[in-house]
Motif scaffolding. Structure first.
Motif, PDB file in Angstrom:
ATOM      1  N   ASN A  38       0.811  -1.229   0.000  1.00  0.00           N
ATOM      2  CA  ASN A  38       0.000   0.000   0.000  1.00  0.00           C
ATOM      3  C   ASN A  38       0.843   1.279   0.000  1.00  0.00           C
ATOM      4  O   ASN A  38       0.379   2.340  -0.384  1.00  0.00           O
ATOM      5  CB  ASN A  38      -0.992   0.003   1.183  1.00  0.00           C
ATOM      6  N   LYS A  39       2.092   1.177   0.431  1.00  0.00           N
ATOM      7  CA  LYS A  39       2.911   2.389   0.533  1.00  0.00           C
ATOM      8  C   LYS A  39       3.324   2.936  -0.835  1.00  0.00           C
ATOM      9  O   LYS A  39       3.811   4.061  -0.923  1.00  0.00           O
ATOM     10  CB  LYS A  39       4.142   2.135   1.402  1.00  0.00           C
ATOM     11  N   ASN A  94       8.012  -1.911   5.965  1.00  0.00           N
ATOM     12  CA  ASN A  94       7.650  -1.982   4.544  1.00  0.00           C
ATOM     13  C   ASN A  94       7.773  -0.602   3.903  1.00  0.00           C
ATOM     14  O   ASN A  94       8.133  -0.476   2.739  1.00  0.00           O
ATOM     15  CB  ASN A  94       6.213  -2.479   4.395  1.00  0.00           C
ATOM     16  N   ALA A 122      -3.389   1.453  10.764  1.00  0.00           N
ATOM     17  CA  ALA A 122      -2.857   2.094  11.965  1.00  0.00           C
ATOM     18  C   ALA A 122      -2.791   3.590  11.817  1.00  0.00           C
ATOM     19  O   ALA A 122      -2.390   4.286  12.733  1.00  0.00           O
ATOM     20  CB  ALA A 122      -1.461   1.558  12.238  1.00  0.00           C
ATOM     21  N   ASN A 123      -3.141   4.099  10.635  1.00  0.00           N
ATOM     22  CA  ASN A 123      -2.823   5.484  10.364  1.00  0.00           C
ATOM     23  C   ASN A 123      -3.731   6.110   9.320  1.00  0.00           C
ATOM     24  O   ASN A 123      -4.944   6.057   9.415  1.00  0.00           O
ATOM     25  CB  ASN A 123      -1.383   5.563   9.857  1.00  0.00           C
ATOM     26  N   SER A 167      -4.270   5.487   5.913  1.00  0.00           N
ATOM     27  CA  SER A 167      -5.041   4.829   4.842  1.00  0.00           C
ATOM     28  C   SER A 167      -6.519   4.723   5.188  1.00  0.00           C
ATOM     29  O   SER A 167      -7.392   5.086   4.395  1.00  0.00           O
ATOM     30  CB  SER A 167      -4.517   3.413   4.575  1.00  0.00           C
ATOM     31  N   THR A 178      -2.678  -5.331   1.964  1.00  0.00           N
ATOM     32  CA  THR A 178      -1.879  -4.096   1.938  1.00  0.00           C
ATOM     33  C   THR A 178      -0.392  -4.359   1.705  1.00  0.00           C
ATOM     34  O   THR A 178       0.417  -3.428   1.742  1.00  0.00           O
ATOM     35  CB  THR A 178      -2.088  -3.323   3.260  1.00  0.00           C
TER      36      THR A 178
HETATM   37  C1  LIG Z   1       1.761  -4.181   4.985  1.00  0.00           C
HETATM   38  C2  LIG Z   1       1.135  -3.039   5.667  1.00  0.00           C
HETATM   39  N1  LIG Z   1      -0.190  -3.044   5.871  1.00  0.00           N
HETATM   40  C3  LIG Z   1      -0.813  -2.030   6.493  1.00  0.00           C
HETATM   41  C4  LIG Z   1      -0.119  -0.951   6.966  1.00  0.00           C
HETATM   42  C5  LIG Z   1      -0.856   0.135   7.666  1.00  0.00           C
HETATM   43  O1  LIG Z   1      -1.056   1.222   6.792  1.00  0.00           O
HETATM   44  P1  LIG Z   1      -1.356   2.632   7.447  1.00  0.00           P
HETATM   45  O2  LIG Z   1      -0.113   3.015   8.180  1.00  0.00           O
HETATM   46  O3  LIG Z   1      -1.653   3.566   6.340  1.00  0.00           O
HETATM   47  O4  LIG Z   1      -2.512   2.430   8.354  1.00  0.00           O
HETATM   48  C6  LIG Z   1       1.273  -0.888   6.793  1.00  0.00           C
HETATM   49  C7  LIG Z   1       2.040   0.248   7.334  1.00  0.00           C
HETATM   50  O5  LIG Z   1       3.211   0.292   7.414  1.00  0.00           O
HETATM   51  C8  LIG Z   1       1.914  -1.958   6.124  1.00  0.00           C
HETATM   52  O6  LIG Z   1       3.243  -1.951   5.935  1.00  0.00           O
END
Ligand SMILES: Cc1ncc(COP(=O)(O)O)c(C=O)c1O
Length: 350
Positions: free
Chosen positions: A62-63, A91, A206-207, A209, A329
């Motif tokens: 997702n990054k 990641n 966690a953030n 997205s 993700t």
């Molecule tokens: C594989 C993966 N999934 C989900 C997330 C969470 O994404 P977000 O930080 O935008 O909530 C991350 C964040 O590093 C991630 O690496």
């Protein structure tokens, strides 16, 4: 940036969003695939998976979406290097290091541990392959230590007349919300084309997205629950933090929308011993996805997210009659740093 899915937004909202600087780095849209065997195994009527693990460069994830905004901002600020401070199996760092190279920037990664591990594995191995400037932390205080070290490294580069763009947690999450927003619109186009009527999205969050996804739903009037399964706990309660990032983005775009913390759906039950600590349930979820669909998840994010869905189906929090969209993700390189736990889990099974 132009993207056909943006046409789902009302024109005024679309125009301000399209003005947000973004590079084009990934392969969009990522596939949306049915998972009938995994659905049967976990006992839900219909399960689809959104393959952001196939988003393209740097082994996907997702990054890539997120970095389309971050690196556009770095280039607009005429940076020569990009700095991120993170954990060993980040990641984000892996994708940043590769994509920074792709757009001609030097990646700098500060790893939140005192020294290099004896063996480079998983994400850190890939970061090292890009030739990133990797530094290790000396202080033991996580926040103060990282901040201080970042300042020192930025100053060091400044003395060589090199401008470093620093990926700062808060700004980064607002850009992550922009990425989540566009991702949700992309999903909506696919769902419409496939004639699907999903009951919920489940993803590791966690953030930013999730914040952007909830904001996108509000903007297009889609009452789709976005269920975020947390891989980590922050000091700030996660639903408040998520709403905050969504609201910062809405404010920046001039959108007359406001998220309430109470509307953010977070599942905190799968974190286990902590961030980047696989649990028995996440390892089992990783195994199940591979055995049923040949899809590789990771034990820290997507495995925990699937474990959360499995638990919710078992408790009745999610109906077994649902159509669920599971968002992959990414994060698969971390499998190669959890090899011992995975081996033990498989040996216990067979
Ligand atoms: C594989 C993966 N999934 C989900 C997330 C969470 O994404 P977000 O930080 O935008 O909530 C991350 C964040 O590093 C991630 O690496």
């Amino acid at each position: 940036m132009t993207c056909p899915a943006l046409d789902l937004l009302p024109p005024l909202l679309r125009d301000s969003f399209a003005r947000l600087p973004a590079l084009s780095l990934g392969n969009w849209p990522t596939p949306l695939e049915p998972c009938p065997r995994l659905a049967a195994a976990i006992g839900v009527q219909s399960l689809w998976i959104k393959r952001d693990d196939q988003s393209g460069p740097a082994l996907g994830g997702n990054k890539v979406r997120h970095l389309e905004y971050t690196l556009a901002e770095a280039l607009a600020q005429r940076a020569q290097a990009v700095l991120i401070a993170v954990g060993e199996q980040s990641n984000h760092a892996r994708q940043m290091a590769a994509l920074a190279r792709k757009v001609g920037l030097l990646p700098i990664v500060i790893v939140n541990q005192p020294a290099a591990p004896p063996l480079l594995r998983g994400n850190l191995l890939l970061v090292a392959l890009t030739g990133a400037d990797i530094r290790y932390l000396v202080a033991d205080d996580y926040e103060k230590g990282l901040e201080r070290r970042c300042d020192e490294v930025v100053d060091e580069y400044a003395r060589q007349k090199l401008h470093v763009y620093r990926i700062r947690p808060d700004r980064s999450q607002v850009l992550g919300a922009a990425a989540g927003l566009r991702a949700l619109l992309e999903l909506k186009s696919q769902v419409d084309a496939a004639g699907l009527d999903p009951d919920a999205v489940v993803l590791s969050a966690a953030n930013g997205s999730q914040a952007g996804m909830v904001l996108a739903c509000r903007a297009i009037g889609w009452a789709l629950p976005i269920r975020g399964v947390a891989p980590v706990l922050w000091k700030e309660p996660l639903h408040e933090r998520t709403a905050r990032f969504g609201n910062l983005l809405a404010q920046e775009l001039g959108w007359p929308l406001r998220l309430e913390a109470a509307e953010i759906l977070n599942d905190l039950s799968q974190i286990g011993a902590g961030y980047q600590c696989p649990t028995a349930a996440s390892l089992e979820a990783v195994r199940l996805a591979a055995v049923t669909e040949g899809i590789f998840l990771d034990p820290n994010y997507t495995g925990k997210a699937l474990a959360g869905l499995i638990a919710d189906l078992a408790s009745g929090a999610v109906s077994r009659q649902s159509t669920i969209l599971f968002w992959h993700t990414g994060g698969v390189p971390a499998l190669f740093s959890a090899d011992q736990q995975i081996t033990d889990h498989l040996h216990a099974h067979f």
